[in-house]
Each structure stands twice: as C-alpha cells, then as structure tokens.
Design a protein around this motif. Structure first.
Motif, PDB file in Angstrom:
ATOM      1  N   HIS A 106       0.664  -1.240   0.098  1.00  0.00           N
ATOM      2  CA  HIS A 106       0.017   0.068   0.035  1.00  0.00           C
ATOM      3  C   HIS A 106       0.592   1.168   0.053  1.00  0.00           C
ATOM      4  CE1 HIS A 106      -3.121   2.846   1.170  1.00  0.00           C
ATOM      5  NE2 HIS A 106      -2.390   3.308   1.874  1.00  0.00           N
ATOM      6  N   PHE A 107       1.855   1.294   0.889  1.00  0.00           N
ATOM      7  CA  PHE A 107       2.663   2.584   1.012  1.00  0.00           C
ATOM      8  C   PHE A 107       3.493   2.645  -0.414  1.00  0.00           C
ATOM      9  CE2 PHE A 107       2.248   2.576   5.642  1.00  0.00           C
ATOM     10  CZ  PHE A 107       2.097   3.682   5.469  1.00  0.00           C
ATOM     11  N   ALA A 108       3.860   1.617  -1.092  1.00  0.00           N
ATOM     12  CA  ALA A 108       4.687   1.485  -2.089  1.00  0.00           C
ATOM     13  C   ALA A 108       3.969   2.101  -3.271  1.00  0.00           C
ATOM     14  CB  ALA A 108       5.319   0.464  -2.397  1.00  0.00           C
ATOM     15  N   GLY A 109       2.801   1.835  -3.328  1.00  0.00           N
ATOM     16  CA  GLY A 109       1.527   2.248  -4.176  1.00  0.00           C
ATOM     17  C   GLY A 109       1.233   3.901  -4.139  1.00  0.00           C
ATOM     18  N   LYS A 110       1.182   4.243  -2.842  1.00  0.00           N
ATOM     19  CA  LYS A 110       1.055   5.643  -2.524  1.00  0.00           C
ATOM     20  C   LYS A 110       2.132   6.623  -2.754  1.00  0.00           C
ATOM     21  CE  LYS A 110      -3.161   5.544  -1.104  1.00  0.00           C
ATOM     22  NZ  LYS A 110      -3.998   6.284  -2.036  1.00  0.00           N
ATOM     23  N   LEU A 111       3.374   6.160  -2.772  1.00  0.00           N
ATOM     24  CA  LEU A 111       4.707   6.843  -3.016  1.00  0.00           C
ATOM     25  C   LEU A 111       4.655   6.852  -4.392  1.00  0.00           C
ATOM     26  CD1 LEU A 111       7.095   4.918  -0.433  1.00  0.00           C
ATOM     27  CD2 LEU A 111       6.301   7.686  -0.422  1.00  0.00           C
TER      28      LEU A 111
END
Ligand SMILES: [Zn+2]
Length: 572
Positions: A106-111
């Motif tokens: 999820h974090f990688a996607g947001k970044l």
C-alpha cells in the motif's frame, strides 16, 4: 489519561540476541511501558521480529530448513525469551505477516502515485551456481589497490578502500565459493528521498526536545557530502514482500521483493493491526493508534532503538510516511542508545563472546539482569558490562538494600507481633520526615521516568530504597521494642506499608520481585503513591501479610569467576 504508543526496534530473526541488544531497545521500552501503565495511561507497546533479507535466507539454508519455517521457529524462540525477560509487549508480531505484506505494498503504491518512486536499471553481479544476484557483501576477491585476498564487494577491510564488486580481481561468491559469476542488468525501485529532504529537515528541526544523539545522526545524513540520497527499496530475492503497487502488479518488477529496511518499520503499524486481529477487534481498534484522521491525534508516539537504527527512523521511515500523503502518525520522541560493551571488548555473536539472552536467564532470574542493564543503560556514552560490576550491583542494590529491608521487617514483625499489621502506637516525627522525603523523591523519580532518563531513574529508585533503610537504622524498632513496644509497632506498621509502596515503584524495573513483595503484603492495590501519607496507611492494622521468600540472593566470587570464564568466547 494519556494515550501512549511505544515501539521497540524490531530484532532480526537470525538468532538469539545478546544483552547489548536488549538494553538498546526492548528493555528500556518495556520500562517506559510499565511505568506509563502504572500511572493509569492507555499504552500500546509493540515489537516484532524482522524476518526478511539475505541473512535470514542464509541462516535458514545453514540450518537446512525452508526460510519460512526457519523464521516461524526463530520467532517462537525469541518470543519465549522475551517472555522470560518479562517484556510486556501488547503484541510481538512478525514482519512477514500478511498485514505487513498488504501495508508495505500500500505504501509503495501511494509513494508511486505521489511521483516519489523512480525505476533504475543497474548492473549487478549474478551468481550462476547460486541462482541469485549477490549483495555486495557476499562477494569477495582480491583488492585491486593493495592485493588483499579477502576484500569484500563494497570495501577492502585491509586498506579501507571503497570498492565496487566489479573492481575485484578473481571475485567469488561467499555463499558457495563459486567463481561462476557474471554482470547482469536488473531493474530496481528507488525512493526519491532527495526530493523529501527539506520536508524531513523541517520536521526534525521542529523536534526541540530530542536527544542530541538522535538529531546529530539525522543531521549528518541530511547534510554530509552530497546530502540525503535516494534509496533503493527493492531487491532480487525470493524471500520478502513481493513488489506491488498497492494491490496491482508492478510491470517489470515481477519476482522481486521490497528491501527489508523498507518493510521493517512499516511492521510497527502492521503489528498493531496483527494485535487487533489477535484480539478479534475491528480495524478501527488499531487505526485509532496510527491514523490521525481516525483517533490518533491525541496519541504520543515514542520509539526506542540503538544508535545504528537512527538514520532509518529519522529519515527513511518518515520519508515513507510523509511521502504517502496520508495522515499516518509520525514519531513524537525518539530515544536512542549507545552501545553496551562486554568485559573489555565487544559482544560478538560469531565468537560467542558475551552473555546472550537465553544464557542470561539460565543462570539468574530476569530481575537481576533488568536491574543491572537498566541502571547501566548506555545513554550518554557507551557503557560496559563487567562481572565485577554486575556482582557488586546485584549484591548491594538488590540483596543488601532492597531485599534485606523486606526480609528484616517481615521476619521481625512475625517474631514479635504476629502475621498481621500491628495496631498499636502512632506515627511520630521520624515517620513524618520519611513521608515528606519520600514525597519529594517519588516526584523526582517520576520526572526521570517521564523524560526517559533511565539511569537517573534507577538512581532515584535506589535512593528511595536507601532512605527506607536509613529510617529503619535510625528508628531501630528491634531496640525500641524492649522499652516501648507500642512505638515499635507503629514503626513496623509503617515499614510494611513501605514495602507495598516499594513494590509499586520498583515494578517497572524488577516486575517479578515487585509482584512477590505485593503478594506478601496481601494486597493487589497498585495505585501510584501520589499521596505518600495515605499510601503509608493503605495496609490497615490487622491486615494479614506473609514473609516472602528471599527476594534476591547474592552472587558469590566463585560464580563470578566461573561465569567470566564461561562467556569469554573463543579467542581469536
Ligand atoms: Zn585493499
């Protein structure tokens, strides 16, 4: 009542940690958690095992086990030892959990959505026989600069020259020894930390109350040389969290995983979700600790770690959080520690030098270790474990000062007045003075605990034990009883109440001994003694108590010499 979130740096999975690791994060975090619970605050205390990366794969291969099974087994071993040291985690999770997989992706996607990820094609050494790309430190060869034959792919230990693996003459894999290596192209994701630099600096500058050890390390990484660098967040490994953009495939990144240092701190959040799952609670239960739009705006978040972990916690993890653009909780206070050395050198896992957590518990109960480690925590500088110092500290502080008072008071009372709190006599001048001094001391102790000054707090606690001894010495009920038994009863009534107060105050440091003291006083009232005068009458006349078993035994000179030799390690 405040809401306090506490995370301890998560220990790596490949083996049992030594006492230096324990005192650098988990143990002081536990002290702080126990103290805050004792003060009636709502506490969430999180730790986990850090399970991904090449060292875990290699340790599993060495043990002849699949890596997932190896990690599951080692997690249980570490959890058992943590229980042995009475580390009071609300949850001890695993960075390999499903929760962490989803959250990391999820974090990688947001970044990526925020434009903070760039794809880089680079050349890396591939070992054909090992079927894998080799991280720099798993490649060795001859140094082109000095001719040293065991230079690593990142640096020559002989002449200290920084190297690139392709510089090495006759390079080989340290995993298999194979020289069947080739350079291959591979694609990786980089987190664009450089573009977050100003945001990170402003955030760190806003932390006026952080220890200098913490901010100086962060500043060094922000400003030294070319300043903060973008950071690779993926690896060509099998064991890890598959690279995905949220729940979507990341084209070109199939078969790759996130770098262990990207997913490990995210586990703090994921672990809290694991806690909620284990309790059968809905997502809202963990989100109220981490999402400032879902209840975490009144949470104060404290992190505990060794100084080597500071850059990741002041820069990399905050870069992930700030870069996501979502309202996740950032750390409010970061407590970092220097190193604990061992008897004139360093702890060494490879050479078996020093005391490891399982060995420590096999020779003495956890309170002995907790007390020594916390009262010698490496806060302002590195500190050193020596067996002489350990023996003196245990024998004096625990056995002579605290243990002796408890034993003397309870045994004397049983012998002279019976097994109930004696009722005769009144408190006089001496008792009033003690109560007043205790009031001041307890405030000082609490102030040290709140500011996480671990050594100072232990010194204050010891001083509180000492003034009880001084009172008894001066009051001398064993003499007074011959001429004025009623007065002696009043002294002992106060002293029994003092034991209960000592149990409450000492519990964050030595929870087992505290529980024994409280049980012997026949009470379960752990109310913090804000009002000392009231606390000194909490056990009323006629209340039954018992003589506890010897709280602390002394360490003999023979034991000390034996242990010193046993843990010296294999000298090389
Ligand atoms: Zn060299």
């Amino acid at each position: 009542m405040a809401r306090i979130l506490i995370t301890s740096a998560i220990p790596y999975i490949n083996g049992i940690k030594h006492l230096g690791n324990l005192v650098g994060s988990q143990l002081p975090a536990d002290l702080f958690a126990r103290y805050n619970r004792a003060r009636g605050h709502e506490v969430m205390f999180i730790c986990a095992t850090d399970e991904h990366g090449t060292p875990a794969e290699l340790a599993a291969a060495k043990a002849g086990k699949p890596v997932a099974a190896y990690c599951a087994e080692m997690h249980d071993v570490q959890a058992e030892i943590a229980r042995g040291f009475r580390l009071s985690f609300d949850h001890f999770g695993r960075s390999s959990s499903e929760r962490n997989h989803l959250l990391t992706q999820h974090f990688a996607g947001k970044l990526a959505e925020a434009g903070l990820i760039r794809e880089v094609e680079e050349s890396q050494i591939y070992s054909i026989d090992d079927h894998r790309f080799l991280p720099d430190r798993y490649i060795e060869g001859t140094c082109p600069n000095c001719g040293y034959e065991s230079a690593r792919g990142d640096q020559c230990d002989n002449c200290t020259k920084q190297l690139d693996p392709t510089d090495l003459i006759n390079p080989h894999s340290t995993i298999s020894g194979s020289t069947n290596l080739e350079v291959r192209k591979t694609k990786h994701l980089y987190l664009r930390q450089r573009s977050l630099r100003d945001k990170l600096e402003a955030w760190i500058d806003s932390k006026k109350d952080w220890p200098i050890l913490t901010t100086s390390i962060a500043k060094k990484w922000l400003n030294d040389g070319d300043g903060l660098q973008d950071r690779g967040i993926t690896r060509d490994l099998h064991w890890g969290i598959p690279v995905k953009k949220g729940d979507q495939i990341w084209p070109g990144m199939e078969g790759k995983v996130f770098y262990v240092w990207f997913d490990a701190p995210i586990e703090y959040i994921a672990c809290t979700a694991e806690w909620a799952d284990a309790q059968g609670l809905p997502d809202a239960a963990w989100q109220r600790w981490w999402r400032t739009d879902m209840g975490a705006q009144d949470v104060t978040y404290y992190q505990f770690m060794g100084k080597d972990n500071v850059p990741f916690h002041t820069l990399s993890f905050p870069a992930t959080i700030l870069g996501s653009g979502e309202p996740w909780k950032l750390v409010d206070y970061l407590k970092s520690f220097n190193y604990l050395n061992y008897d004139g050198g360093q702890f060494s896992t490879s050479r078996g030098r020093g005391v490891f957590m399982d060995q420590a518990l096999s020779i003495l109960p956890s309170d002995y270790w907790r007390w020594w480690l916390l009262s010698h925590a490496p806060e302002s500088a590195d500190s050193e474990f020596t067996w002489e110092n350990f023996q003196v500290s245990v024998n004096k502080d625990l056995a002579d000062v605290l243990g002796n008072l408890v034993s003397r008071v309870t045994k004397f009372c049983v012998a002279k007045f019976g097994t109930e709190v004696p009722s005769a006599g009144e408190f006089g001048e001496q008792e009033a003075r003690l109560i007043e001094e205790l009031g001041t001391r307890i405030k000082d102790y609490a102030a040290c605990m709140e500011s996480m000054e671990v050594r100072k707090a232990s010194a204050e606690l010891r001083a509180i034990w000492v003034i009880g001894n001084e009172y008894l010495q001066a009051a001398a009920p064993w003499t007074v009883v011959k001429t004025d038994p009623e007065r002696a009863q009043a002294m002992i009534r106060l002293s029994l109440n003092l034991i209960r107060v000592y149990a409450i105050l000492s519990a964050p440091f030595i929870p087992d001994a505290a529980a024994t003291m409280m049980a012997a006083m026949g009470s379960q009232d752990w109310t913090w003694p804000d009002d000392v005068a009231a606390a000194m009458t909490a056990l009323p006349a006629g209340h039954a108590f018992s003589v506890p078993e010897n709280l602390f035994r002394k360490i003999t000179d023979e034991e000390r010499a034996d242990w010193q030799q046993r843990f010296a390690g294999i000298r090389t």
